[in-house]
Design an enzyme around this catalytic site. Structure first.
Site, PDB file in Angstrom:
ATOM      1  N   ASP B  14      -3.518 -21.544  -0.610  1.00  0.00           N
ATOM      2  CA  ASP B  14      -2.609 -22.319  -0.047  1.00  0.00           C
ATOM      3  C   ASP B  14      -3.220 -23.473   0.653  1.00  0.00           C
ATOM      4  O   ASP B  14      -4.244 -23.671   0.640  1.00  0.00           O
ATOM      5  CB  ASP B  14      -2.340 -21.360   1.244  1.00  0.00           C
ATOM      6  CG  ASP B  14      -0.951 -21.552   2.005  1.00  0.00           C
ATOM      7  OD1 ASP B  14      -0.339 -22.561   1.398  1.00  0.00           O
ATOM      8  OD2 ASP B  14      -0.477 -20.923   2.934  1.00  0.00           O
ATOM      9  N   GLY B 143       7.687 -20.052   6.340  1.00  0.00           N
ATOM     10  CA  GLY B 143       8.543 -20.139   7.464  1.00  0.00           C
ATOM     11  C   GLY B 143       9.281 -18.975   7.854  1.00  0.00           C
ATOM     12  O   GLY B 143      10.063 -18.882   8.636  1.00  0.00           O
ATOM     13  N   ASP B 193       2.453 -12.611  -0.996  1.00  0.00           N
ATOM     14  CA  ASP B 193       1.082 -12.746  -0.278  1.00  0.00           C
ATOM     15  C   ASP B 193       1.216 -12.047   0.851  1.00  0.00           C
ATOM     16  O   ASP B 193       2.091 -12.491   1.795  1.00  0.00           O
ATOM     17  CB  ASP B 193       0.458 -13.857  -0.187  1.00  0.00           C
ATOM     18  CG  ASP B 193       0.840 -14.760   0.851  1.00  0.00           C
ATOM     19  OD1 ASP B 193       1.743 -15.396   0.800  1.00  0.00           O
ATOM     20  OD2 ASP B 193       0.243 -14.913   1.962  1.00  0.00           O
ATOM     21  N   CYS B 231       0.532  10.249  -4.925  1.00  0.00           N
ATOM     22  CA  CYS B 231      -0.600   8.994  -5.171  1.00  0.00           C
ATOM     23  C   CYS B 231      -1.613   9.361  -6.034  1.00  0.00           C
ATOM     24  O   CYS B 231      -2.244  10.544  -5.846  1.00  0.00           O
ATOM     25  CB  CYS B 231      -0.967   8.694  -3.774  1.00  0.00           C
ATOM     26  SG  CYS B 231      -2.038   6.990  -4.013  1.00  0.00           S
ATOM     27  N   CYS B 233      -4.231   7.258  -6.520  1.00  0.00           N
ATOM     28  CA  CYS B 233      -5.423   6.426  -6.334  1.00  0.00           C
ATOM     29  C   CYS B 233      -6.619   7.127  -5.948  1.00  0.00           C
ATOM     30  O   CYS B 233      -6.790   8.384  -5.848  1.00  0.00           O
ATOM     31  CB  CYS B 233      -5.135   5.355  -5.345  1.00  0.00           C
ATOM     32  SG  CYS B 233      -5.474   6.274  -3.446  1.00  0.00           S
ATOM     33  N   CYS B 236      -6.853   8.912  -2.648  1.00  0.00           N
ATOM     34  CA  CYS B 236      -5.894  10.299  -2.795  1.00  0.00           C
ATOM     35  C   CYS B 236      -6.523  11.380  -3.674  1.00  0.00           C
ATOM     36  O   CYS B 236      -6.309  12.556  -3.366  1.00  0.00           O
ATOM     37  CB  CYS B 236      -4.465   9.913  -3.169  1.00  0.00           C
ATOM     38  SG  CYS B 236      -3.710   9.119  -1.716  1.00  0.00           S
ATOM     39  N   HIS B 262      -5.989   2.657  -1.041  1.00  0.00           N
ATOM     40  CA  HIS B 262      -4.850   3.225  -0.991  1.00  0.00           C
ATOM     41  C   HIS B 262      -3.804   2.502  -0.775  1.00  0.00           C
ATOM     42  O   HIS B 262      -2.519   2.474  -1.572  1.00  0.00           O
ATOM     43  CB  HIS B 262      -4.882   4.552  -0.202  1.00  0.00           C
ATOM     44  CG  HIS B 262      -3.402   5.158   0.236  1.00  0.00           C
ATOM     45  ND1 HIS B 262      -3.021   5.985  -0.789  1.00  0.00           N
ATOM     46  CD2 HIS B 262      -2.599   4.707   1.003  1.00  0.00           C
ATOM     47  CE1 HIS B 262      -1.686   6.299  -0.517  1.00  0.00           C
ATOM     48  NE2 HIS B 262      -1.422   5.574   0.779  1.00  0.00           N
TER      49      HIS B 262
END
Lengths: 268, 268
Positions: B14, B143, B193, B231, B233, B236, B262
């Site tokens: 950015d 913004g 983002d 989940c 992941c 988990c 997670h």
């Protein structure tokens, strides 16, 4: 506990004896056990050798340690002798509690004794010989690495390993720096525990073949080499000293893990 | 930068425009750029649209952002208009700097414009239309998510995506909560983002299909289910709510990673 932590490898739990010493301001010791006042929430507890076995049984430790009294350094001969006698009495009580209980989780649990005696050779010798009589599964050497000179630590370690049975695990508690590990293995030590690789890693100290380095040092700012050019760990394969220093200076928590990982890899 | 971080995937940088807004106490804005006083070391810098392009060229970003002025919420119409006009002037300067420079690292770098205009529909529309004229590789909506009501955020997002070209990336900056992502994708947003999954993860907020949960809550103390039963992941698959709560309460830094992981997995 294995399931709780998702850690499906052996777990060793300590008895709390070291905390009698390291948190001495909060504790009071008697023949039966020790009074412990939590430094976290102020709650009061009374730990006996028997209770400590029960807790370790419940936790599901693979290796349990007897409750012991770790004498500080320096300490006079009489104190060291008293602590050793108490440690032996507690070892007997621990073994009785161990023999009259079983693992609630169903698998085998081993109980290790702890040799005490400060820096006094005859006290150490008597401690080791008495504990051998009781026939434990393994033997630890406690009460070292508490501020005494290196040479004394090395001598007491050698004295103990010469007495302790070679066919059983001999475990040096709370040691140590890389060179101490090499020295102690040479003297017959089989096991260690120590916070140095991770705590010092979190504080920015990196261990390498050329000796320790402080990653925050300005000399590494533009250093595009790995921490240790011979190391094959994840950190060394992927990151430079300059990047790790940048993370450390910027207080990025990733660096805590990367340096701890490298140090553990180096130790192994 | 890819090599420095060992991150061999696209990187977006950015421009610093958001920090004009978020660190407003430290900054002063002029037609040429903005004066920035570091909140870290007090050092002073002057950033122009051209300089910001140069920095992003040097960093080796795959996607670079133009310098913009992000108006706060609430802000009156005149301020919003002024910020939008300045943002457009800077976008032109940024594009000129982009066209008259090249990547010192040799690969292609894209430059995205940023639509501003606060909550005012005609200002937003003009901002988008003017920037489209300049033909950027992608367009961001800046913004938003600065304190305005959700409904306004959703309406302005829809207004912008209706104008911005569908065949180019449309990027909603700084958004957001899971439901905001779903809503915005429905309105045509392609990129986001946001720090929410990781920062909130570090603060103990867990995202799941049933809505967010605070892991420190006492109700999870003995809860042996995973964070989200659907989940897959790493967190988990390996750890229970009870264990993660224990780590959180004990301030074990492992939990920062497990919850962030997670949340990112859930977001993806």
């Amino acid at each position: 506990m294995q399931k709780f932590c998702s850690w499906y490898k052996p777990i060793l739990t300590d008895s709390g004896g070291y905390q009698i010493f390291s948190l001495a301001d909060f504790n009071k010791i008697t023949a039966e056990g020790f009074h412990f006042k939590s430094h976290l929430d102020g709650s009061k507890h009374f730990f006996t050798p028997e209770k400590v076995i029960g807790i370790q049984r419940d936790l599901g430790a693979d290796i349990m340690m007897v409750l012991d009294e770790c004498a500080p350094y320096p300490c006079d001969y009489d104190y060291a002798r008293k602590a050793q006698v108490l440690t032996f009495e507690w070892a007997k009580k621990s073994q009785d509690a161990y023999n009259s209980s079983s693992n609630p989780h169903g698998f085998q649990q081993a109980l290790f004794a702890i040799v005490q005696g400060s820096i006094y050779e005859d006290v150490r010798r008597e401690s080791a010989e008495q504990l051998i009589e009781l026939d434990f599964a393994g033997y630890a050497i406690g009460g070292l690495s508490v501020g005494e000179p290196k040479e004394i630590m090395h001598n007491i370690t050698a004295l103990c390993t010469n007495i302790l049975p070679k066919e059983k695990p001999r475990y040096l508690m709370g040691v140590g720096k890389p060179e101490d590990l090499v020295h102690s293995v040479d003297k017959g030590i089989d096991m260690f525990d120590c916070i140095i690789p991770t705590r010092n890693g979190r504080n920015g100290t990196v261990y390498a073949m050329d000796g320790p380095m402080a990653i925050k040092n300005a000399r590494y700012r533009d250093d595009l080499t790995p921490l240790d050019e011979h190391c094959q760990c994840y950190t060394c394969r992927n990151f430079t000293r300059a990047y790790l220093r940048h993370l450390y200076i910027a207080k990025e928590i990733l660096v805590l893990r990367l340096l701890s990982y490298h140090n553990l890899f180096f130790y192994m």
